[in-house]
Design a protein around this motif. Structure first.
Motif: not given
Lengths: 312, 365
Positions: B50, B82, B84, B86, B88-91, B149-150
């Motif tokens: 981080r 990064m 993540f 979990n 962190a896929i935008f819902p 995405r990254a």
């Protein structure tokens, strides 16, 4: 199969039937819907008694006619015709909706930063903050409206404050008894109903979404509009409905701080049931307002859910 | 020319109150390297990651990425991305818009961004998934979308925070190989955080083993296993038998040690600088022992004991052998190279263990 069947018929005579309790229990175990309705029944009963019955009576009344002291129970649409014939009613409903929309908008604008603050900035003792938000509700609605009268009045807090500072020589007259005062008072009165649902939806947002947005290059404000705001929309929508629906037909606040220009449809309905003593007309107006609100809410929900489904 | 100090940690520390999550860490990560941070939970590996991402600022020291000091650079201005834990896929966005999320400021045309998103979908083997919502994806698919995405931002460094932890075992093993192949293809430096030593060993060029905020050892997977520098590393990577002992003397290349339960041990391997004399720890991996049920003819290291327990695991068997002078049984692992249906040792049967001189590793006690 046949053997067991005959065996059962034989024993039927001598063995007593299963007890009533046993059979009721069996019924409960077998059908989930029976359990559901049983659990619901106390609330359901209250709802039927206190909501459906009055609404039914209201609708019935709206088709009757007031004859000075008694009521003519023959079916008539005269009350509804009266509504459309007198432009004052339509104008008042439109004005009430406009004021209520404005008030809803103002409430959400005021509530959102508060909810955001508690959800994201308060690290510990969130409960204390939530309780603090409900503190105004520890006094009655009427008292809070009167408090605004004290603040905005001719000799009120704002005016005497401004005079003592020397900014004005005479009390400002435009503070009280107008639509703005109504919107202000209502926005304050319903703030908690907007803060709580917005807070819940903000609190539910996984913090890693925010970190991911930042990681992908968003500045804090871009991140807010691209992630936080869309994800908090369910709370905003709920807050909007919670504030809009009850404020359209509010009559206490416009009566106390609205003056003549701040009057709303709720005041007219109230007078029909009171001074004017025309219950059927009041009932018809109530039904129309109810349908209007229902229509607006349905349109609102359909468009917002459509919009969200599309963007998803 | 790939540089060896693409990422540099210089006396980097992170304190949370009185807790030293990362404690004075200094090391370099090379360009294009698959580098893992390995350690138990709470060892500081995620905090280190981080800090690289910019979500935490070092309390002391500095971090350099491609020669640039990162102090005070906010996450959205860093050349890193990064994945993540979990994902962190935008819902509220579909797969396409999730992958394209970070491309808005790239200055590319919409058509070009769309083309790159399609390229990414091919790369992660999810072509045609663009219109799906986040909730319609399985765990493995989410992981791939997070990766795409990254990667679409072509970062200098990709940070991965236990990205495979939520997947089931089979899928995890498959993703490990895919991730490694992907990293070789794109050539981006990966910094991978995990608590799973097998995962780290499968994928990494080098691994940093961390404990209590400190880096214990940085080495290739093979060297970490075969030549651990300290007891903690030997113990953390795989299973190891540790014997307390004392150095008795030297004979040429080998050191003679008197170890509890083993008697006199000859060792030609040593981890960190072994002292000339005094207390020492002898480390021997379970599979380095040969177990026999009759006394073997050997002049090398040997000890005899009794079988305490035996477990048949299919490809290999585990034995636990009690020897005189040592309370804990010695763990022994043997490959079942030949089919054997009933040759597992009997309880309390007498067995002999032998091992090579270079299998006994000397570590500071």
């Amino acid at each position: 199969m046949a053997v067991t069947d005959s065996a059962r018929t034989v024993t039927h005579g001598d063995v007593p039937l299963p007890s009533l309790i046993f059979r009721v229990n069996a019924l409960f175990l077998r059908h989930e819907w029976i359990r559901g309705y049983t659990l619901l029944s106390p609330t359901l009963l209250v709802m039927v008694m206190l909501m459906c019955l009055p609404v039914f009576m209201l609708v019935t009344y709206s088709f009757w006619t007031q004859n000075y002291l008694d009521i003519d129970r023959t079916f008539t649409l005269a009350n509804y015709e009266a509504f459309f014939q007198k432009p004052i009613y339509v104008a008042l409903i439109m004005k009430s909706i406009r004021m209520s929309l404005f008030c809803t908008f103002a409430t959400i604008i005021l509530a959102y930063p508060m909810a955001y603050f508690i959800a994201f900035k308060v690290k510990s003792n969130k409960l204390v903050w939530l309780i603090l938000i409900t503190v105004p509700f520890w006094t009655s609605y009427l008292l809070r409206v009167f408090a605004w009268k004290v603040i905005l009045g001719y000799n009120g807090v704002v005016n005497s404050g401004l005079i003592s500072v020397g900014l004005i020589d005479e009390p400002l007259q435009f503070l009280l008894y107008n639509p703005t005062a109504v919107v202000l008072t209502l926005a304050h009165a319903w703030a908690a109903f907007a803060i709580l649902p917005i807070y819940v939806s903000l609190e539910k947002i996984d913090r890693s979404y925010l970190e991911a947005a930042t990681d992908l290059g968003d500045t804090p404000s871009e991140r807010f509009w691209r992630v936080t705001w869309p994800l908090s929309l369910p709370g905003v929508i709920a807050a909007g409905l919670l504030v809009f629906i009850p404020t359209v037909a509010d009559y206490v606040t416009p009566r106390l701080v609205g003056g003549t220009t701040g009057i709303m449809i709720g005041n007219i309905i109230q007078s029909q049931f009171g001074k004017a003593n025309n219950w059927p007309l009041g009932a018809a107006l109530s039904v129309i307002v109810m349908l209007m609100i229902a229509f607006l809410v349905v349109v609102f929900i359909v468009t917002t859910t459509r919009g969200r489904a599309k963007s998803a | 020319m790939a540089r060896d100090d693409y990422i540099s940690m210089r006396n980097t520390s992170k304190h949370f109150g009185s807790v030293k999550a990362v404690d004075d860490v200094t090391f370099d990560i090379g360009e294009g390297e698959f580098f893992s941070l390995l350690g138990a939970s709470g060892c500081g590996k995620t905090t280190l990651l981080r800090m690289l991402a910019g979500f935490e600022q070092p309390t002391l020291g500095n971090i350099f990425i491609d020669g640039q000091p990162q102090a005070g650079v906010p996450p959205h201005h860093r050349p890193v991305n990064m994945v993540f834990q979990n994902y962190a896929i935008f819902p509220h966005l579909n797969v396409n818009r999730n992958i394209a999320y970070g491309m808005r400021k790239s200055g590319l045309s919409k058509a070009e961004i769309d083309r790159r998103v399609d390229e990414m979908l091919d790369l992660i083997k999810l072509p045609g998934y663009g219109a799906r919502g986040a909730h319609q994806l399985s765990g493995g698919q989410r992981q791939r979308v997070a990766l795409a995405r990254a990667l679409i931002k072509q970062p200098k460094v990709l940070l991965l925070d236990e990205p495979l932890g939520a997947l089931d075992k089979k899928l995890r093993e498959q993703m490990q190989l895919e991730l490694r192949a992907l990293q070789r293809d794109v050539g981006i430096t990966f910094v991978f955080v995990t608590h799973d030593q097998e995962e780290a060993m499968t994928m990494s060029d080098r691994i940093a083993v961390m404990s209590l905020g400190k880096v214990l050892q940085i080495d290739s997977p093979a060297r970490l296993y075969e030549v651990p520098q300290v007891k903690e590393v030997a113990d953390f990577i795989g299973t190891v038998n540790l014997f307390e002992g004392a150095i008795k003397g030297r004979e040429g290349d080998s050191t003679i040690v008197d170890a509890e339960g083993l008697g006199t041990v000859r060792s030609t391997a040593s981890g960190a600088e072994a002292p000339e004399a005094g207390p020492i720890t002898v480390a021997i991996r379970p599979e380095k022992f040969q177990l026999t049920f009759s006394e073997p003819e050997t002049s090398g290291n040997m000890v005899t004991g009794t079988m305490q327990a035996a477990a048949y695991l299919g490809d290999r068997s585990h034995y636990y052998v009690t020897v005189d002078g040592r309370e804990a049984p010695i763990a022994v692992a043997a490959q079942n190279a030949e089919r054997q249906l009933s040759v597992l040792g009997q309880h309390h049967e007498r067995v002999w263990l032998t091992w090579n001189d270079d299998s006994a590793l000397l570590l500071t006690a």
